[in-house]
Every structure is written in structure tokens, then in C-alpha cells.
Design a protein around this motif. Structure first.
Motif, PDB file in Angstrom:
ATOM      1  N   LEU A 133       1.056  -1.182  -0.209  1.00 25.04           N
ATOM      2  CA  LEU A 133      -0.032   0.283  -0.229  1.00 25.04           C
ATOM      3  C   LEU A 133       0.555   1.840  -0.422  1.00 25.04           C
ATOM      4  O   LEU A 133       1.078   1.997  -0.884  1.00 25.04           O
ATOM      5  CB  LEU A 133      -1.214  -0.457   1.562  1.00 25.04           C
ATOM      6  CG  LEU A 133      -2.175  -0.761   0.997  1.00 25.04           C
ATOM      7  CD1 LEU A 133      -2.858  -1.598   2.873  1.00 25.04           C
ATOM      8  CD2 LEU A 133      -3.654  -0.338  -0.320  1.00 25.04           C
ATOM      9  N   LEU A 134       2.136   0.951   0.703  1.00 24.84           N
ATOM     10  CA  LEU A 134       2.561   2.246   0.603  1.00 24.84           C
ATOM     11  C   LEU A 134       3.254   2.603  -0.648  1.00 24.84           C
ATOM     12  O   LEU A 134       3.667   3.607  -1.120  1.00 24.84           O
ATOM     13  CB  LEU A 134       4.173   1.881   1.612  1.00 24.84           C
ATOM     14  CG  LEU A 134       5.246   2.860   2.028  1.00 24.84           C
ATOM     15  CD1 LEU A 134       4.269   4.135   2.096  1.00 24.84           C
ATOM     16  CD2 LEU A 134       6.462   3.161   3.173  1.00 24.84           C
ATOM     17  N   ASN A 135       3.647   0.974  -1.383  1.00 21.05           N
ATOM     18  CA  ASN A 135       4.393   1.663  -2.938  1.00 21.05           C
ATOM     19  C   ASN A 135       3.668   1.979  -3.809  1.00 21.05           C
ATOM     20  O   ASN A 135       3.415   2.786  -4.450  1.00 21.05           O
ATOM     21  CB  ASN A 135       4.892  -0.050  -3.532  1.00 21.05           C
ATOM     22  CG  ASN A 135       5.811  -0.084  -2.629  1.00 21.05           C
ATOM     23  OD1 ASN A 135       5.839  -1.550  -2.361  1.00 21.05           O
ATOM     24  ND2 ASN A 135       7.208   0.142  -2.085  1.00 21.05           N
ATOM     25  N   MET A 136       2.223   1.439  -3.139  1.00 19.00           N
ATOM     26  CA  MET A 136       1.228   2.464  -4.553  1.00 19.00           C
ATOM     27  C   MET A 136       0.617   3.707  -3.745  1.00 19.00           C
ATOM     28  O   MET A 136       1.386   4.867  -4.967  1.00 19.00           O
ATOM     29  CB  MET A 136       0.013   1.873  -4.088  1.00 19.00           C
ATOM     30  CG  MET A 136      -0.165   0.021  -4.649  1.00 19.00           C
ATOM     31  SD  MET A 136      -1.151  -0.885  -4.195  1.00 19.00           S
ATOM     32  CE  MET A 136      -2.700  -0.238  -4.153  1.00 19.00           C
ATOM     33  N   GLY A 137       1.155   4.303  -2.566  1.00 18.72           N
ATOM     34  CA  GLY A 137       0.550   5.629  -2.542  1.00 18.72           C
ATOM     35  C   GLY A 137       1.885   6.361  -2.831  1.00 18.72           C
ATOM     36  O   GLY A 137       1.482   7.531  -3.156  1.00 18.72           O
ATOM     37  N   GLN A 138       3.027   5.999  -2.972  1.00 18.34           N
ATOM     38  CA  GLN A 138       4.443   6.029  -3.627  1.00 18.34           C
ATOM     39  C   GLN A 138       4.409   6.571  -4.968  1.00 18.34           C
ATOM     40  O   GLN A 138       4.393   7.967  -5.767  1.00 18.34           O
ATOM     41  CB  GLN A 138       6.158   6.008  -3.070  1.00 18.34           C
ATOM     42  CG  GLN A 138       5.723   6.445  -2.029  1.00 18.34           C
ATOM     43  CD  GLN A 138       7.085   4.617  -1.646  1.00 18.34           C
ATOM     44  OE1 GLN A 138       6.960   3.445  -2.099  1.00 18.34           O
ATOM     45  NE2 GLN A 138       7.605   4.499  -0.648  1.00 18.34           N
ATOM     46  N   LEU A 139       3.533   5.887  -5.667  1.00 18.51           N
ATOM     47  CA  LEU A 139       3.483   6.304  -7.243  1.00 18.51           C
ATOM     48  C   LEU A 139       2.401   7.025  -7.090  1.00 18.51           C
ATOM     49  O   LEU A 139       2.993   8.090  -8.214  1.00 18.51           O
ATOM     50  CB  LEU A 139       2.698   4.680  -7.412  1.00 18.51           C
ATOM     51  CG  LEU A 139       3.622   3.265  -8.360  1.00 18.51           C
ATOM     52  CD1 LEU A 139       3.187   2.039  -8.411  1.00 18.51           C
ATOM     53  CD2 LEU A 139       5.058   4.627  -8.578  1.00 18.51           C
ATOM     54  N   GLN A 140       1.395   7.443  -6.638  1.00 21.17           N
ATOM     55  CA  GLN A 140       0.122   7.958  -7.107  1.00 21.17           C
ATOM     56  C   GLN A 140       0.383   9.191  -6.184  1.00 21.17           C
ATOM     57  O   GLN A 140       0.503  10.460  -7.042  1.00 21.17           O
ATOM     58  CB  GLN A 140      -0.802   7.584  -5.988  1.00 21.17           C
ATOM     59  CG  GLN A 140      -1.609   6.499  -5.782  1.00 21.17           C
ATOM     60  CD  GLN A 140      -2.816   6.158  -4.891  1.00 21.17           C
ATOM     61  OE1 GLN A 140      -2.536   5.847  -4.313  1.00 21.17           O
ATOM     62  NE2 GLN A 140      -4.105   6.033  -5.236  1.00 21.17           N
ATOM     63  N   TYR A 141       1.516   9.835  -5.877  1.00 19.87           N
ATOM     64  CA  TYR A 141       2.397  10.506  -5.206  1.00 19.87           C
ATOM     65  C   TYR A 141       2.926  11.539  -6.780  1.00 19.87           C
ATOM     66  O   TYR A 141       3.234  12.381  -7.128  1.00 19.87           O
ATOM     67  CB  TYR A 141       3.449  10.288  -4.192  1.00 19.87           C
ATOM     68  CG  TYR A 141       3.386  11.817  -4.163  1.00 19.87           C
ATOM     69  CD1 TYR A 141       3.216  13.136  -3.258  1.00 19.87           C
ATOM     70  CD2 TYR A 141       5.476  12.475  -4.102  1.00 19.87           C
ATOM     71  CE1 TYR A 141       3.848  14.164  -3.061  1.00 19.87           C
ATOM     72  CE2 TYR A 141       5.725  13.066  -3.509  1.00 19.87           C
ATOM     73  CZ  TYR A 141       4.860  14.540  -3.075  1.00 19.87           C
ATOM     74  OH  TYR A 141       5.671  15.190  -2.697  1.00 19.87           O
ATOM     75  N   SER A 149      -3.295   8.701  -3.107  1.00 24.28           N
ATOM     76  CA  SER A 149      -1.724   8.673  -2.461  1.00 24.28           C
ATOM     77  C   SER A 149      -2.088   8.922  -0.852  1.00 24.28           C
ATOM     78  O   SER A 149      -1.910   8.099   0.218  1.00 24.28           O
ATOM     79  CB  SER A 149      -0.082   9.933  -2.960  1.00 24.28           C
ATOM     80  OG  SER A 149       0.531   9.312  -1.774  1.00 24.28           O
ATOM     81  N   LYS A 150      -2.671   9.372  -0.425  1.00 27.60           N
ATOM     82  CA  LYS A 150      -2.961   9.966   1.333  1.00 27.60           C
ATOM     83  C   LYS A 150      -3.617   9.134   1.636  1.00 27.60           C
ATOM     84  O   LYS A 150      -3.352   8.530   3.066  1.00 27.60           O
ATOM     85  CB  LYS A 150      -3.196  11.335   1.430  1.00 27.60           C
ATOM     86  CG  LYS A 150      -3.873  11.859   2.454  1.00 27.60           C
ATOM     87  CD  LYS A 150      -3.826  12.634   3.199  1.00 27.60           C
ATOM     88  CE  LYS A 150      -5.211  13.865   2.312  1.00 27.60           C
ATOM     89  NZ  LYS A 150      -6.161  13.553   2.524  1.00 27.60           N
ATOM     90  N   GLU A 151      -4.369   8.526   0.693  1.00 29.35           N
ATOM     91  CA  GLU A 151      -5.587   7.853   0.623  1.00 29.35           C
ATOM     92  C   GLU A 151      -4.988   6.088   1.097  1.00 29.35           C
ATOM     93  O   GLU A 151      -5.477   5.385   2.123  1.00 29.35           O
ATOM     94  CB  GLU A 151      -6.956   7.245   0.010  1.00 29.35           C
ATOM     95  CG  GLU A 151      -8.002   6.818   0.202  1.00 29.35           C
ATOM     96  CD  GLU A 151      -9.435   6.450  -0.682  1.00 29.35           C
ATOM     97  OE1 GLU A 151      -9.375   5.238  -0.598  1.00 29.35           O
ATOM     98  OE2 GLU A 151      -9.258   7.368  -1.537  1.00 29.35           O
ATOM     99  N   SER A 152      -3.972   5.707  -0.334  1.00 29.65           N
ATOM    100  CA  SER A 152      -3.370   4.654   0.445  1.00 29.65           C
ATOM    101  C   SER A 152      -2.314   4.683   1.406  1.00 29.65           C
ATOM    102  O   SER A 152      -2.282   3.381   1.904  1.00 29.65           O
ATOM    103  CB  SER A 152      -2.398   4.334  -0.934  1.00 29.65           C
ATOM    104  OG  SER A 152      -3.427   4.492  -2.097  1.00 29.65           O
ATOM    105  N   ILE A 153      -1.320   5.273   1.718  1.00 31.44           N
ATOM    106  CA  ILE A 153      -0.914   5.476   2.789  1.00 31.44           C
ATOM    107  C   ILE A 153      -1.430   5.458   4.327  1.00 31.44           C
ATOM    108  O   ILE A 153      -0.676   5.083   4.942  1.00 31.44           O
ATOM    109  CB  ILE A 153       0.470   6.923   2.470  1.00 31.44           C
ATOM    110  CG1 ILE A 153       0.834   6.781   1.310  1.00 31.44           C
ATOM    111  CG2 ILE A 153       1.230   6.487   3.706  1.00 31.44           C
ATOM    112  CD1 ILE A 153       1.573   7.928   0.866  1.00 31.44           C
TER     113      ILE A 153
END
Length: 622
Positions: A133-141, A149-153
């Protein structure tokens, strides 16, 4: 400060470190470079085969052959899926996501990280779920999808253990700080950066987070604080601190100092530039060229243009259009009549906007598909479990149903008669109290007055006709009052008018009654029992007020409180004594309210007015 410039000067140390740690192979068996793919003898659930594939992937990764790395990671994922090897499937999906991220194919990376997250969920590996989920948030950022990104992190934080996953938790706080900074939410960004700094034990990462906090202060024009933070960080850097991050600290401090004092900070800019050239940090060079171009923009436009042109060339080489946009903004300020700069700027902005919008939509669509698939699987599992339970318990349920029906019938019958008897007793008690109250009032009031009047007539006292009629009219009025007190109450849609009529009855030149919220209550939904109870209770309060309180001002506030309708009564009379004793009227009022499941609360304050709170359940659920 532009979004891209912020991305350049902010530290991604935790991001880069997480990337490095993401693909780690623990197998130590040597593998020849010439070991061909076709030589694998694939056997179901054979862990040796999986480990050999991992080794081959690692070998090509060390050689920098990214196409082959992706090829073997996909092979691992496919074989593990076909053989139901869930652990290796999760690894394969995670590694393929990493490969696509390295190739700048963020939508594919997001897709495989999401698949890996779901596989780790099946394995109950909460740490890995959080990391994906952190990786996904970083990609979104990186794609400017800051809310996504904020939602995933934030979701990732729910899966990390506060004791064993402290490192990942601090990364999340830092990434949240980056998102809030990009969303111009200073307070939340500051809070998350400070949490990461306070929790981080590793000095290298702590300095990286301090750098990000300093950039936040610079963005908020608090350059003094930014310089202080960066200066302290530079003084405490450890020996293993990377030159790339050191150059970033030097450059950021110099820029903050220049914006605060307009001093010549070229010496520090050149130090950062030299370091970046020596280590081949081309992305860092983008930041240096932007800094130089802005510095010379007003003092020496020709040099400023030179650096901007260099920035454009490097941004095209690295395929970083946002850096080119930064350069074009400077060039357009230098030469506002140059249509080529303007057209190129508009073209890049439109292209980036469309691409980012496309990627954001893909991210959102993938997350939506993931939620839909989860819901579908949960529904299937629930339906399957339900069917199995029904089949297993079918015979038992037949027996239990008959037994339970018999017990329920007997219990229900008993309960019905019990409640009926209880209700009958309560009703009789209420009738008795009402009759007793009426009897007492007839005896103490009307009977004595009638007897007195009769005695005066028998003794042939001289009474004026008007005085005699006044006595009779008074007796008649009190008789009507007793009758009205026990008359039926209009309920439901007429109850509001009933209450208004009651209150108006006690209004006079000497008594003012103020109401609030009376018409805001949905009286039509209140049951008959509760309407009658509230009406009688309010009447008893007003009667007592008129007889005993000496009040000339009364306040009645009607409101909803939680799931109840609440009446707050206050007056400016003499109040109640602390050792209050209920009369028969008050006893009846309290009894009625409590029989509805409500409360009747006195606040004894002798000498400073009465304060009473009545609360009854609101069956309408407002």
C-alpha cells in the motif's frame, strides 16, 4: 514554489531505500551466466525451481539487464500462480511491480503492487500488505495524485505493527508530510514530518526528514526556520551520509538564505553542483540549473538564459518534461514576446495534464476493480458458508424448530398474560391516584366553599346578589378546571395545538411563558401514552408554578437529545427546597413519565428559581 521544484529538492531517501529493500533474494546457490531459461525442469510446488528463478532474476539485475529481470520475475509469478504457491506468487507480483516502476510504467506497477497486496492479505502478512500500500501511495504521489496517495498511505498505517514495523511507519509519516505539503496543508504536513523525525532512530533518515520539514518552512516563507533546521542537519551528518543528500542539503540551505537576505550564495550552489556532477546525479543537476537560472534572472539575464537552456537539454535527455516547463517559465519571463517559448510551454502543460489525468483515472479504476472483486469474493464466500451451514444443520433445525416453537408459544402466552396483568395493575393504580386527587380537590376546595356559602344563606346573612353570583362563578370555574385536568388529550397531529392551548391557559398579565423549539418537534409520531404523560406532567408543573412558585417568568425549551425528546423547564420563582417532597400531583406526573421509559429530574435550588428536566424516548428515531 512549483510542484516539480518541490519534488526535486525534497528528499526521497526513504522511498529509494524501500525500493532497494523491496527486491532481496536470500538464496546463495551460484548460478552460471549461461544458465538458459529452457533448462528449468518445472515441477509443481518445487521450491527449488522458484529459488532458481529468483537467482536468475537477481543475476540479471546485477548486470543491469532489466528486460531479462522482468522476464524471470513474470515467470516466477506465472508458475507460482499455476501451482498455487501463494508465497512465491506474492513475491513475483511484488517484483514485477517493482520492475515496472523502475521502467517508469506507473500504471502497470500500480496494478501488480495491488495484486501483491491481495496475495499478502491471503497470507495474513500484514507488514507486506502495508508495504505494498505504501508503494502504491508513492506511485500515486509521483503522478500528482495527492489525495489518492494520502488514502493509500493512511490505509497502509493500519497494517503495520507499532513495535516491529517502526521503520515503515516513519516512512508513511514522511510520505504523508510530502502529500500534505503538495496540498498546501501546512499544519498536517508539519505534524507528520515532526512525528517521523521524533520516531526515527537512524540519523541518516532523520536528517532526510529534517530536510523535508525545512523545505516545508521555505515553501511557507519561513526561511529563518528552514536555515536553522538545515544548518543543524549539516553539522550532524554521519560518515555514511550520501553525497547526493548532502548536496541537496547544501543547495536547499543556500536557496533559503538567498530568499531571506538576497545574499550571494553562489559558492554553496557551486559546491552542490560539483558534487552532483562528480557522482553523476543528473536529477540533482536539474535542481542546480533551476537555482542558478533563478539567481541570475534579474542580475544577469544572459547567464540565466544559458542555465535555462542547459536545463531544457538535460530534461529532454532524462525525459522529465516538468523540468523543461520550469525552464520555459524562466525563459518566458526573460523574453515575454517569444511565442515559441509560450507555445512549447502550453503544449507540455496540456500533455502532462492529460497524462496525469489518465494515470489518476487508471489508479482509481484499478482500486475500484479491486474493491469490486473483494466484495464479489466475500459475497461468494459468505454464500458458500451459508449453504454449507444450512445443509449441515438442516436435520437438527427441524427438531429444534418444533421444540422452539412449543417453548416460544408457551413463553409468549405466559408473557402476554403477565404484561396484561401488570398493565392492568398500573392502570388501576393510575385511576386510583387520579380519583384520589380529584376527591382531595373536591373536598379541600369546592366542598368547603359550597358549605360556607350554604351556611351564610341559612344564617340569613345579607349577601349582595353580585357577591353571591361571584362566589357561584368561582365555584363553577374551579369545577371546570378539575374537569379539564382529567379530560382527554388530543394527540398526534393535534398534539402541538393541545400544548399551545395548555401553555396559553397559564399566560397572564403577571406571568410570561417563553417557549423555544416547540414547533421543531415531530409530535405527530409520538405515541398516545407519551403524549398524555408529557401533557399531564407539563400541566402539573404549570399548576405548581402558579400556586406556589411566585414566578412571573417561565421558560420552556423543547429539543431532541440523542434518541429522546427533552423538555427543560425553568422559572424565576422561589425554587424547590433541597429536601423536596412530592405531592400527589407530582407523584402522578413522575410516575407517568417513568412508565414511558423517560426521566423526570429536579434540580433543587431554593430561592433562585426552579429547574426541571423531562426526557421521554422518541419513537420516530429523529
Amino acid at each position: 514554489m512549483s510542484t516539480y521544484k518541490f519534488l526535486l529538492i525534497i528528499s526521497f531517501g526513504s522511498f529509494l531505500f524501500s525500493c532497494q529493500q523491496e527486491k532481496s533474494h536470500t538464496v546463495s546457490t551460484p548460478l552460471s551466466q549461461s544458465y538458459p531459461l529452457d533448462s528449468f525442469q518445472l515441477k509443481p510446488a518445487d521450491t527449488i525451481v522458484f529459488e532458481e528463478i529468483l537467482l536468475k532474476s537477481k543475476f540479471f539485475e546485477e548486470k543491469g539487464n532489466h528486460d531479462s529481470v522482468l522476464k524471470y520475475d513474470k515467470l516466477l509469478m506465472t508458475l507460482a500462480t499455476e501451482t498455487n504457491a501463494l508465497e512465491y506468487r506474492a513475491k513475483g507480483e511484488s517484483y514485477v511491480g517493482y520492475d515496472f516502476r523502475e521502467a517508469q510504467q506507473f500504471d502497470s506497477a500500480f496494478y501488480y503492487y495491488q495484486r501483491a497486496k491481495n496475495s499478502f492479505l491471503e497470507l495474513s502478512d500484514s507488514t507486506q500488505v502495508g508495504r505494498k500500500l505504501l508503494n502504491m501511495g508513492q506511485l500515486q504521489y509521483r503522478q500528482n495524485d495527492f489525495y489518492g496517495s494520502k488514502e493509500s498511505i493512511t490505509e497502509a498505517l493500519q497494517f503495520f505493527n507499532k513495535q516491529k514495523d517502526k521503520k515503515f511507519i516513519t516512512w508513511c509519516w514522511n510520505e504523508l508530510g510530502n502529500n500534505y505539503t503538495s496540498l498546501n496543508d501546512f499544519e498536517n504536513a508539519k505534524n507528520n514530518y515532526e512525528k517521523a523525525i521524533n520516531a526515527e532512530k537512524n540519523l541518516v533518515d532523520k536528517i532526510i526528514y529534517i530536510n523535508n520539514l525545512a523545505i516545508l518552512h521555505s515553501k511557507n516563507a519561513n526561511y529563518t526556520k528552514a536555515i536553522e533546521l538545515l544548518g543543524n542537519a549539516i553539522e550532524t551528518i554521519p560518515e555514511d551520509f550520501s553525497e547526493e543528500e548532502y548536496a541537496r542539503l547544501i543547495h536547499n540551505k543556500a536557496e533559503a538564505k538567498w530568499k531571506l537576505t538576497n545574499d550571494n550564495i553562489l559558492h554553496d550552489y557551486f559546491i552542490a553542483l560539483k558534487i552532483r556532477k562528480n557522482i553523476g546525479d543528473k536529477r540533482g543537476l536539474l535542481s542546480s540549473f533551476i537555482g542558478f537560472s533563478e539567481f541570475y534572472e534579474h542580475s544577469n539575464p544572459d547567464i540565466s538564459k544559458k542555465y535555462a537552456d542547459t536545463l531544457i537539454g538535460l530534461s529532454k535527455e532524462l525525459k522529465v518534461p516538468r523540468a523543461e516547463i520550469e525552464a520555459l517559465q524562466i525563459l518566458f519571463r526573460l523574453k515575454p514576446d517569444n511565442i515559441a517559448y509560450k507555445n512549447r510551454y502550453i503544449f507540455l502543460q496540456d500533455s502532462l495534464y492529460k497524462e496525469e489525468l489518465k494515470v489518476k483515472n487508471q489508479f482509481a479504476h484499478l482500486k475500484y476493480q479491486d474493491k469490486e472483486e473483494k466484495a464479489r469474493l466475500l459475497a461468494l464466500e459468505a454464500e458458500s458458508a451459508k449453504q454449507e451451514a444450512q445443509l449441515a444443520q438442516q436435520e437438527t433445525q427441524k427438531i429444534l424448530f418444533l421444540s422452539f416453537s412449543a417453548v416460544l408459544l408457551m413463553g409468549g402466552t405466559f408473557l402476554f398474560f403477565l404484561l396484561k396483568q401488570r398493565h392492568k395493575k398500573e392502570k388501576l393504580k393510575e385511576i386510583y391516584n387520579t380519583e384520589k386527587h380529584i376527591s382531595q380537590r373536591l373536598h379541600d376546595g369546592l366542598a368547603n366553599d359550597i358549605f360556607s356559602l350554604m351556611a351564610r344563606v341559612e344564617n340569613k346573612e345579607r349577601i349582595k346578589n353580585t357577591e353571591f353570583l361571584d362566589h357561584l362563578e368561582n365555584i363553577y370555574a374551579r369545577t371546570r378546571e378539575i374537569s379539564h385536568e382529567n379530560s382527554p388529550v388530543n394527540i398526534h397531529e393535534h398534539f402541538l395545538d393541545e400544548l399551545k392551548s395548555l401553555i396559553l391557559t397559564f399566560q397572564s398579565d403577571s406571568i410570561t411563558i417563553v417557549t423555544k423549539g416547540l414547533e421543531d418537534i415531530q409530535w405527530a409520531t409520538l405515541s398516545e401514552q407519551k403524549c398524555v404523560a408529557l401533557h399531564r406532567a407539563l400541566k402539573e408543573l404549570l399548576v405548581n408554578m402558579k400556586k406556589h412558585s411566585q414566578a412571573n417568568l417561565v421558560g420552556l425549551q423543547f429539543s431532541y437529545f440523542k434518541k429522546n425528546i427533552r423538555l427543560d423547564y425553568k422559572d424565576n420563582g422561589i425554587g424547590f427546597p433541597t429536601d423536596i417532597k412530592y405531592g400527589l400531583g407530582l407523584q402522578n406526573a413522575v410516575s407517568r413519565i417513568r412508565s414511558c421509559g423517560g426521566t423526570f429530574t429536579f434540580t433543587p435550588k431554593q430561592g433562585i428559581g426552579a429547574s426541571i428536566e423531562i426526557s421521554i424516548p422518541n419513537q420516530s428515531g429523529v
